[in-house]
Write an enzyme that holds these catalytic residues in place. Structure first.
Site, PDB file in Angstrom:
ATOM      1  N   GLY A  20       0.838  -1.195   0.000  1.00 18.38           N
ATOM      2  CA  GLY A  20       0.000   0.000   0.000  1.00 18.38           C
ATOM      3  C   GLY A  20       0.869   1.239   0.000  1.00 18.38           C
ATOM      4  O   GLY A  20       2.094   1.148  -0.071  1.00 18.38           O
ATOM      5  N   MET A  22       2.286   5.038   1.555  1.00 18.78           N
ATOM      6  CA  MET A  22       2.756   5.467   2.870  1.00 18.78           C
ATOM      7  C   MET A  22       1.557   5.791   3.761  1.00 18.78           C
ATOM      8  O   MET A  22       0.509   6.211   3.260  1.00 18.78           O
ATOM      9  CB  MET A  22       3.619   6.712   2.724  1.00 18.78           C
ATOM     10  CG  MET A  22       5.006   6.374   2.256  1.00 18.78           C
ATOM     11  SD  MET A  22       5.965   7.854   2.133  1.00 18.78           S
ATOM     12  CE  MET A  22       7.578   7.146   2.052  1.00 18.78           C
ATOM     13  N   PHE A  23       1.707   5.623   5.040  1.00 15.45           N
ATOM     14  CA  PHE A  23       0.676   5.934   6.042  1.00 15.45           C
ATOM     15  C   PHE A  23      -0.575   5.062   5.899  1.00 15.45           C
ATOM     16  O   PHE A  23      -1.653   5.438   6.337  1.00 15.45           O
ATOM     17  CB  PHE A  23       0.267   7.420   5.985  1.00 15.45           C
ATOM     18  CG  PHE A  23       1.430   8.363   6.059  1.00 15.45           C
ATOM     19  CD1 PHE A  23       2.053   8.632   7.267  1.00 15.45           C
ATOM     20  CD2 PHE A  23       1.933   8.962   4.905  1.00 15.45           C
ATOM     21  CE1 PHE A  23       3.133   9.497   7.336  1.00 15.45           C
ATOM     22  CE2 PHE A  23       3.017   9.816   4.960  1.00 15.45           C
ATOM     23  CZ  PHE A  23       3.625  10.092   6.179  1.00 15.45           C
ATOM     24  N   GLY A  25      -0.711   1.982   7.095  1.00 15.05           N
ATOM     25  CA  GLY A  25      -0.773   1.049   8.230  1.00 15.05           C
ATOM     26  C   GLY A  25      -0.110  -0.290   7.967  1.00 15.05           C
ATOM     27  O   GLY A  25      -0.435  -1.282   8.628  1.00 15.05           O
ATOM     28  N   GLU A  93       9.626  -2.843   5.093  1.00 14.86           N
ATOM     29  CA  GLU A  93      10.231  -1.960   4.085  1.00 14.86           C
ATOM     30  C   GLU A  93      10.881  -2.773   2.963  1.00 14.86           C
ATOM     31  O   GLU A  93      12.010  -2.482   2.526  1.00 14.86           O
ATOM     32  CB  GLU A  93      11.269  -1.033   4.749  1.00 14.86           C
ATOM     33  CG  GLU A  93      10.719  -0.163   5.875  1.00 14.86           C
ATOM     34  CD  GLU A  93       9.892   1.015   5.392  1.00 14.86           C
ATOM     35  OE1 GLU A  93       9.685   1.154   4.163  1.00 14.86           O
ATOM     36  OE2 GLU A  93       9.439   1.789   6.249  1.00 14.86           O
ATOM     37  N   GLN A  95      10.566  -2.929  -0.098  1.00 14.31           N
ATOM     38  CA  GLN A  95      10.905  -2.270  -1.373  1.00 14.31           C
ATOM     39  C   GLN A  95      12.366  -1.831  -1.426  1.00 14.31           C
ATOM     40  O   GLN A  95      12.907  -1.615  -2.502  1.00 14.31           O
ATOM     41  CB  GLN A  95       9.970  -1.076  -1.626  1.00 14.31           C
ATOM     42  CG  GLN A  95      10.226   0.167  -0.794  1.00 14.31           C
ATOM     43  CD  GLN A  95       9.636   0.079   0.604  1.00 14.31           C
ATOM     44  OE1 GLN A  95       8.974  -0.886   0.953  1.00 14.31           O
ATOM     45  NE2 GLN A  95       9.872   1.109   1.412  1.00 14.31           N
ATOM     46  N   CYS A 149      -6.544  10.211   1.646  1.00 12.63           N
ATOM     47  CA  CYS A 149      -6.001  11.296   0.817  1.00 12.63           C
ATOM     48  C   CYS A 149      -6.022  12.611   1.596  1.00 12.63           C
ATOM     49  O   CYS A 149      -7.049  13.012   2.134  1.00 12.63           O
ATOM     50  CB  CYS A 149      -6.822  11.430  -0.466  1.00 12.63           C
ATOM     51  SG  CYS A 149      -6.301  12.816  -1.489  1.00 12.63           S
TER      52      CYS A 149
HETATM   53 ZN    ZN Z   1      -7.835  12.853  -3.263  1.00 14.33          ZN
END
Ligand code: ZN
Length: 206
Positions: A20, A22-23, A25, A93, A95, A149
């Site tokens: 997913g 960042m941020f 979870g 992490e 990636q 967002c």
């Molecule tokens: Zn948006």
């Protein structure tokens, strides 16, 4: 929330990927699964790439401050050496690891281990990140998490970089990035490109 599949047999070998923006979870979810395995008296080891020393050298620390001890490693192959007598392996992490990580995860699973991998699926330009695409392909289960967002409050799938840099890796999350949905991410990219063009024009004028 991820509910552990009831058809999973201990020691059968298994790869789970949590991905997913960042941020979203990811680390919290990784830690939750590992803590449950630990409570079930399984031997748990956690690895993270050496590059990721944002908060702590030895602990995986999530944004909600839940933490779990981990071993930083420089190369994916090292995990094979360090994972003796272990039943469940967590990798955070993912990636940032080198190209050998999928092969390493595969061979851990073939040896009967449960491997739980967490990582960013896309970089700051929205491109697939590192070996995450391969890991998604070889995974037995995939969990894609979403952040919120910061522009419109919708579901965020992208990590928008607020500072200008062409490097793929810029650490120091909170100041440099924010989660955005696809639409708000695209709008931000367009604005960034305009600013970059203007700066180039100004440089040429000088
Ligand atoms: Zn948006």
């Amino acid at each position: 929330m991820f509910i552990e599949p009831t058809f999973y047999q201990k020691n059968q070998g298994w790869i789970e990927v949590i991905c997913g923006s960042m941020f979203s979870g990811k680390s919290e979810e990784l830690i939750r699964r590992l803590k449950r395995a630990h409570i079930a008296n399984q031997k748990v080891e956690i690895f993270k790439p050496l590059i990721d020393n944002r908060y702590d050298d030895e602990d995986i620390v999530s944004h909600d401050q839940s933490r779990i001890h981990s071993t930083p490693v420089g190369a994916a192959q090292r995990i094979l050496l360090l994972a003796q007598d272990v039943e469940v392996i967590g990798i955070d992490e993912a990636q940032f690891f080198d190209e050998n990580l999928p092969e390493v995860c595969e061979s851990l699973a073939q040896n009967g281990l449960r491997v739980i991998v967490a990582g960013l699926d896309k970089d700051f330009l929205g491109r697939p990140f590192g070996t995450i695409p391969q890991l998604l392909a070889i995974a037995d289960t995939v969990t894609k998490l979403h952040a919120i967002c910061m522009k419109c409050g919708g579901l965020a799938t992208h990590s928008f970089r607020k500072v200008s840099s062409k490097e793929q890796v810029v650490l120091g999350e909170k100041e440099s990035y924010e989660p955005r949905c696809r639409k708000c991410f695209m709008e931000g990219q367009k604005l960034n490109a305009q600013v970059a063009n203007r700066m180039e024009d100004n440089e040429m004028d000088i």
